[in-house]
Enzyme design. Structure first.
Site, short mmCIF file in Angstrom:
data_model
loop_
_atom_site.label_atom_id
_atom_site.label_comp_id
_atom_site.label_asym_id
_atom_site.label_seq_id
_atom_site.Cartn_x
_atom_site.Cartn_y
_atom_site.Cartn_z
N LYS A 279 0.82 -1.05 -0.28
CA LYS A 279 -0.33 -0.40 -0.51
C LYS A 279 1.05 0.87 -0.23
O LYS A 279 1.65 1.08 0.53
CB LYS A 279 -0.87 -0.07 1.02
CG LYS A 279 -2.23 -1.21 1.29
CD LYS A 279 -2.68 -0.71 2.82
CE LYS A 279 -4.18 -1.87 2.91
NZ LYS A 279 -4.42 -1.41 1.90
N ARG A 353 -10.15 -11.26 2.17
CA ARG A 353 -11.27 -11.84 1.10
C ARG A 353 -10.72 -13.32 1.53
O ARG A 353 -11.26 -14.60 1.52
CB ARG A 353 -11.64 -11.90 -0.24
CG ARG A 353 -10.73 -11.96 -0.76
CD ARG A 353 -11.08 -11.36 -2.27
NE ARG A 353 -11.02 -9.51 -2.11
CZ ARG A 353 -11.61 -8.79 -3.35
NH1 ARG A 353 -11.60 -8.70 -4.45
NH2 ARG A 353 -11.71 -7.18 -2.90
N1 BES Z 1 -8.09 -3.05 3.96
C1 BES Z 1 -7.96 -3.18 2.85
C2 BES Z 1 -9.42 -2.21 3.08
C3 BES Z 1 -9.79 -1.19 4.09
C4 BES Z 1 -9.46 -0.45 2.93
C5 BES Z 1 -10.30 -0.51 4.86
C6 BES Z 1 -9.73 1.42 3.26
C7 BES Z 1 -10.53 0.57 5.41
C8 BES Z 1 -10.02 1.22 4.70
C9 BES Z 1 -8.56 -4.45 2.20
O1 BES Z 1 -7.53 -5.35 3.10
C10 BES Z 1 -7.97 -3.64 1.05
O2 BES Z 1 -6.73 -3.18 0.49
N2 BES Z 1 -8.77 -3.58 0.18
C11 BES Z 1 -7.90 -2.96 -1.56
C12 BES Z 1 -8.64 -4.60 -2.45
C13 BES Z 1 -8.39 -4.33 -3.68
C14 BES Z 1 -6.65 -5.06 -3.28
C15 BES Z 1 -9.23 -5.36 -4.55
C16 BES Z 1 -8.32 -2.28 -1.94
O3 BES Z 1 -10.06 -2.25 -1.46
O4 BES Z 1 -8.03 -1.41 -2.41
MN MN Z 2 -5.17 -4.94 2.35
#
Ligand code: BES
Ligand code: MN
Ligand code: ZN
Length: 500
Positions: A279, A353
């Protein structure tokens, strides 16, 4: 700390502050006693300060009683329409009273409990809410502050005053509410805890410790058992971390043999760096909160057990840390889950997931429940779609959606349905495995495509997916939440299960 006291005498308390809730455009008559006793010029003061009882408004006056300084706190409830939703205006008004009491370092606060009928609630229920919200409003995460002066911690004796005939019910409500409030705050505490202090073993040990305090049966699977069982999702996500994963199963048994069976599953990523699909820095800042689902389920189980709900409830929390390293799962790797299905990992940041896949499969295989409800900070897409005030609700079962929507109205933890039409299903197809862990870009709808990934692991068990990514952390403007974690979902699911 808040200590709750009940009394049938409001103005006779030797308190430091007296709080009164008033509806918009209230009649002054209802304040004549307090005026007579403490503030003869009250009518003028209200007028001069233009205090009419509007929602979110308050007025703090000071006076003296036997040469002791006292505060009079008036809080506006706004227009109360005798509908369920307006209980929320009381919660927020109460939260601002507690915040005022904290900032003035008030030790003894007497509040005149408003008539619960105004909010379409029973006295006991209303008192329960009063205790829960008081505790939530007072919560602050300051374990790591070393300057005692800067800690907001205050000890408040909260004297809840009402008619004599209500006192027994109020006491009962407060006792339950106090426990619920403590459990909610404990869930927030874990979410606010820095990630180095809550890796999977720590959270699993905490869950195990609940056996001493409740009737829950808690089983913790360690990383060897997880691998042996074939839970490639949990194993795969935690592979890059120095920490080992855990899977926690908490069981509450109903007294009645024929009671329904519900499984709660909570995402427990103790820190989500994104893994090798790292990230950006700003997106990582709050990722200690990616275990909010697990914290919510654990707190809910504690409450369910304490209240001895007549329903079988099983809480399952897969716990991992998602880190990049030489041993981490790579984009392009394929993982095999507990139910035998495989998924291509195109993005290691779509890790929630992957661990839920194993947990859901475990729930289906071992419990054959009447319903499964999962709580997960799953997608940024959901938090952008709905913002911080509603969580995403996805299900194909209208009856389950209805139960949660009803609970959402009583608790103020709001849910909003997103469509689970099969048109979105093809988004998670893979060329080389059964499914892919990210949705095909042409389908966009990231919250929904994530749900379709999960659907592969629930067979035909009625299932609700709650995406709490937007509501779990940093919700603005709601006084009982403060800045950090909210534990959104605990009050919602407990209320839903009480009325199941
Ligand atoms: N934990 C994150 C989602 C999240 C984002 C929670 C912001 C709280 C605030 C999750 O694991 C994630 O990184 N999701 C990705 C999925 C994508 C790579 C398909 C996302 O939402 O960007
Ligand atoms: Mn994630
Ligand atoms: Zn995550």
């Amino acid at each position: 700390m808040i200590k709750f006291i009940t009394s049938d005498k409001f103005l006779d308390q030797a308190a430091n502050a007296y709080a009164v809730f008033v509806e918009q455009d209230f009649k002054f008559d209802q304040l004549s006693e307090i005026s007579k006793k403490f503030f003869p010029a009250l009518k003028d003061a209200l007028k001069q300060r233009e205090f009419t009882g509007k929602a979110h408004s308050n007025l703090v006056l000071t006076s003296a009683d036997d040469s002791k300084l006292i505060y009079l706190i008036f809080i506006g409830l706004g227009k109360v329409n005798k509908t369920m939703c307006d209980l929320e205006s009381y919660r927020r008004a109460l939260a601002s009273v507690i915040r005022i009491a904290q900032s003035y370092k008030i030790e003894k606060l007497a509040i005149q409990l408003p008539d619960s009928k105004l909010f379409n609630a029973e006295v006991e229920e209303f008192s329960k809410e009063t205790a829960v919200i008081s505790l939530m409003s007072e919560y602050d995460f300051d374990d790591f502050k070393t300057d005692e002066e800067k800690k907001k911690k205050s000890d408040i004796n909260l004297i809840i005053c009402s008619d004599k005939k209500n006192i027994a019910q109020i006491k009962k409500g407060i006792e339950i509410g106090e426990f619920i409030g403590q459990c909610v705050n404990k869930a927030r505490y874990w979410c606010d805890m820095p990630p180095a202090h809550k890796y999977p073993k720590i959270l699993a040990d905490y869950a195990k410790s609940l056996e001493k305090e409740t009737d829950l049966k808690v089983t913790v699977f360690d990383s060897e058992q997880i691998s042996k069982m074939g839970m490639g999702g949990i194993e795969g996500v935690c592979k890059g971390s120095e920490q080992k994963p855990r899977l926690v199963v908490m069981e509450h048994k109903a007294a009645n043999k024929n009671a329904k069976k519900v499984v709660l599953v909570g995402k427990g990523v103790t820190f989500d760096s994104g893994g090798l699909s790292l990230k950006p820095a700003n997106a990582m800042e709050t990722m200690k909160d990616d275990m909010a689902g697990a914290a919510v389920v654990t707190a809910a189980m504690r409450i369910i057990s304490k209240l001895k709900l007549n329903i079988n409830v099983i809480g399952i929390t897969p716990l991992v840390e998602n880190m990049p390293s030489g041993s981490a799962t790579r984009p392009g790797d394929i993982l095999k889950f507990y139910n035998g299905k495989t998924a291509e990992v195109k993005n290691t940041d779509a890790e929630g997931r992957l661990i839920l896949a194993d947990a859901l499969s475990y729930a289906v295989k071992h419990y054959k429940p009447d319903a499964i409800i999962d709580f997960a900070t799953l997608t940024g897409a959901c938090s952008y779609a709905l913002g911080p005030f509603y969580c995403g609700l996805m299900t194909k079962h209208d009856d389950l959606a209805e139960k949660l929507k009803r609970a959402s109205l009583t608790t103020g933890e709001r849910v909003w349905s997103l469509p689970l039409d099969d048109d979105y299903k093809k988004a998670v197809r893979s060329e080389i495995a059964d499914i892919c862990n990210i949705g095909n870009e042409r389908y966009r709808a990231g919250a929904i495509t994530a749900a379709f990934f999960l659907q592969n692991f629930v067979d035909d068990v009625p299932w609700v997916h709650l995406d709490i990514a937007g509501t779990a952390y940093g919700v603005p403007d709601i006084a009982y939440y403060r800045n950090g974690a909210t534990a959104f979902g605990v009050r919602l699911i407990v209320d839903a299960l009480i009325c199941w």
